[in-house]
Design a protein around this motif. Sequence first.
Motif, PDB file in Angstrom:
ATOM      1  N   PRO A  88       0.748  -1.203  -0.033  1.00 20.90           N
ATOM      2  CA  PRO A  88       0.012  -0.073  -0.129  1.00 20.90           C
ATOM      3  C   PRO A  88       0.824   1.405   0.072  1.00 20.90           C
ATOM      4  O   PRO A  88       0.291   2.364   0.067  1.00 20.90           O
ATOM      5  N   ILE A  89       2.193   1.277   0.153  1.00 22.31           N
ATOM      6  CA  ILE A  89       2.885   2.405   0.143  1.00 22.31           C
ATOM      7  C   ILE A  89       3.079   3.033  -1.209  1.00 22.31           C
ATOM      8  O   ILE A  89       3.057   4.215  -1.666  1.00 22.31           O
ATOM      9  N   LEU A  90       3.205   2.011  -2.174  1.00 20.08           N
ATOM     10  CA  LEU A  90       3.135   2.267  -3.648  1.00 20.08           C
ATOM     11  C   LEU A  90       1.950   2.141  -4.551  1.00 20.08           C
ATOM     12  O   LEU A  90       1.535   2.725  -5.691  1.00 20.08           O
ATOM     13  N   ALA A  91       0.893   1.697  -3.957  1.00 18.22           N
ATOM     14  CA  ALA A  91      -0.482   1.470  -4.812  1.00 18.22           C
ATOM     15  C   ALA A  91      -1.529   1.195  -3.914  1.00 18.22           C
ATOM     16  O   ALA A  91      -1.485   0.382  -2.884  1.00 18.22           O
TER      17      ALA A  91
ATOM     18  N   PRO B 293      -7.015   1.571  -9.502  1.00 19.94           N
ATOM     19  CA  PRO B 293      -5.722   1.754  -8.872  1.00 19.94           C
ATOM     20  C   PRO B 293      -5.121   3.357  -8.850  1.00 19.94           C
ATOM     21  O   PRO B 293      -5.518   3.691  -9.698  1.00 19.94           O
ATOM     22  N   GLY B 294      -4.556   3.383  -7.737  1.00 19.13           N
ATOM     23  CA  GLY B 294      -3.851   4.799  -7.715  1.00 19.13           C
ATOM     24  C   GLY B 294      -2.575   4.563  -6.776  1.00 19.13           C
ATOM     25  O   GLY B 294      -2.322   3.663  -6.447  1.00 19.13           O
ATOM     26  N   GLY B 295      -1.944   5.726  -6.781  1.00 13.35           N
ATOM     27  CA  GLY B 295      -0.592   5.732  -5.959  1.00 13.35           C
ATOM     28  C   GLY B 295       0.575   6.052  -6.944  1.00 13.35           C
ATOM     29  O   GLY B 295       0.681   6.181  -8.253  1.00 13.35           O
ATOM     30  N   VAL B 296       1.880   5.858  -6.210  1.00 16.34           N
ATOM     31  CA  VAL B 296       3.109   6.217  -6.944  1.00 16.34           C
ATOM     32  C   VAL B 296       3.275   5.058  -8.143  1.00 16.34           C
ATOM     33  O   VAL B 296       3.571   5.886  -9.142  1.00 16.34           O
ATOM     34  N   SER B 297       2.818   3.996  -8.000  1.00 15.74           N
ATOM     35  CA  SER B 297       3.281   3.171  -9.165  1.00 15.74           C
ATOM     36  C   SER B 297       2.288   3.545 -10.373  1.00 15.74           C
ATOM     37  O   SER B 297       2.831   3.445 -11.505  1.00 15.74           O
ATOM     38  N   VAL B 298       1.086   3.854 -10.245  1.00 15.59           N
ATOM     39  CA  VAL B 298       0.205   4.313 -11.222  1.00 15.59           C
ATOM     40  C   VAL B 298       0.936   5.571 -11.641  1.00 15.59           C
ATOM     41  O   VAL B 298       0.657   5.824 -13.066  1.00 15.59           O
ATOM     42  N   ASP B 299       1.048   6.478 -10.985  1.00 10.78           N
ATOM     43  CA  ASP B 299       1.698   7.674 -11.581  1.00 10.78           C
ATOM     44  C   ASP B 299       2.765   7.583 -12.577  1.00 10.78           C
ATOM     45  O   ASP B 299       3.022   8.117 -13.457  1.00 10.78           O
TER      46      ASP B 299
ATOM     47  N   LEU C 201       5.551  10.755  -4.050  1.00 13.76           N
ATOM     48  CA  LEU C 201       5.351  10.269  -2.617  1.00 13.76           C
ATOM     49  C   LEU C 201       4.764  11.134  -1.525  1.00 13.76           C
ATOM     50  O   LEU C 201       3.962  10.868  -0.865  1.00 13.76           O
ATOM     51  N   ALA C 202       5.049  12.644  -1.958  1.00 11.05           N
ATOM     52  CA  ALA C 202       4.656  13.637  -1.104  1.00 11.05           C
ATOM     53  C   ALA C 202       2.979  13.646  -1.360  1.00 11.05           C
ATOM     54  O   ALA C 202       2.260  13.893  -0.713  1.00 11.05           O
TER      55      ALA C 202
ATOM     56  N   ILE D 127       3.046   9.608   1.467  1.00  9.06           N
ATOM     57  CA  ILE D 127       3.589   8.428   1.945  1.00  9.06           C
ATOM     58  C   ILE D 127       4.817   8.965   2.872  1.00  9.06           C
ATOM     59  O   ILE D 127       5.692   9.794   2.691  1.00  9.06           O
ATOM     60  N   GLU D 128       5.083   8.241   4.087  1.00  9.82           N
ATOM     61  CA  GLU D 128       6.244   8.546   4.952  1.00  9.82           C
ATOM     62  C   GLU D 128       6.926   7.376   5.059  1.00  9.82           C
ATOM     63  O   GLU D 128       6.511   6.203   5.056  1.00  9.82           O
TER      64      GLU D 128
END
Length: 243
Positions: free
Chosen positions: A26-29, A37-43, A229-230, A234-235
């Motif tokens: 869940p950190i990345l997606a 789906p959303g998140g860093v991987s999706v971006d 990440l920001a 995501i921390e």
Amino acid sequence: MTLPSSLLNAFAPTGTLRASINLGNPILAHRTTSGEPGGVSVDLARELASRLGVPVAFTAFERAAESVETVTNEDADIGFFAIDPLRGAGIAFTAPYVLIEGCYLVRDASPITRNEDVDREGHRIMVGKGSAYDLFLTREIKHAEIVRTALSHTVVEDFLRDNLEVAASVKQILEADAARIPGLRLLDGRFMVIQQAMGLPKPRGDDAARYLREFVEDVKRSGFVADALARHGIEGASVAPAA
């Protein structure tokens, strides 16, 4: 810049960049409120598709192993994985774009106080089957028993249900569960650094692998990964250094 047709065909033989997304991290997606789906991987997948000039389509999985299998079998064109030698048999990895810590969690009353205490006879470690830390611990653990559960995000629940001695997972997942469930604590330090990278099927060739490696270096250097990440709040995860 117009890309060679051979490169576009290597990345998107169907005309669409098919991205495999692992929701087990869940950190990345994650799934958005709309179910997509959303998140860093999706971006990152959207940015790559934009640079290639093709549309993008997502297939999301709850387990990393399923996402790895999909890319290895060329049912997807790119994926987002922790680097591991076993996975590298069929996938060409980039350098990492994000670094994440793998940690241990125990009950407050546990006599286990250090990472070095975990690998002992009689200790059972709950892990998410096929996860990066499962693959790592399978190689490294010599005395404790590894117990595998289907989904990474249920590691702590299953560790408690089955009365095991240790849970192993991504630090942020364990911290969230420890804050939510009384009587749990993380061991100090980490047992591994998880190197999150992009990858594509090895049969797609050296040119495509090189382009993907250069893409990852560029999104690290430009601040794209840090901004993602920001943006997603995501921390604890850090942008990997330049390769």
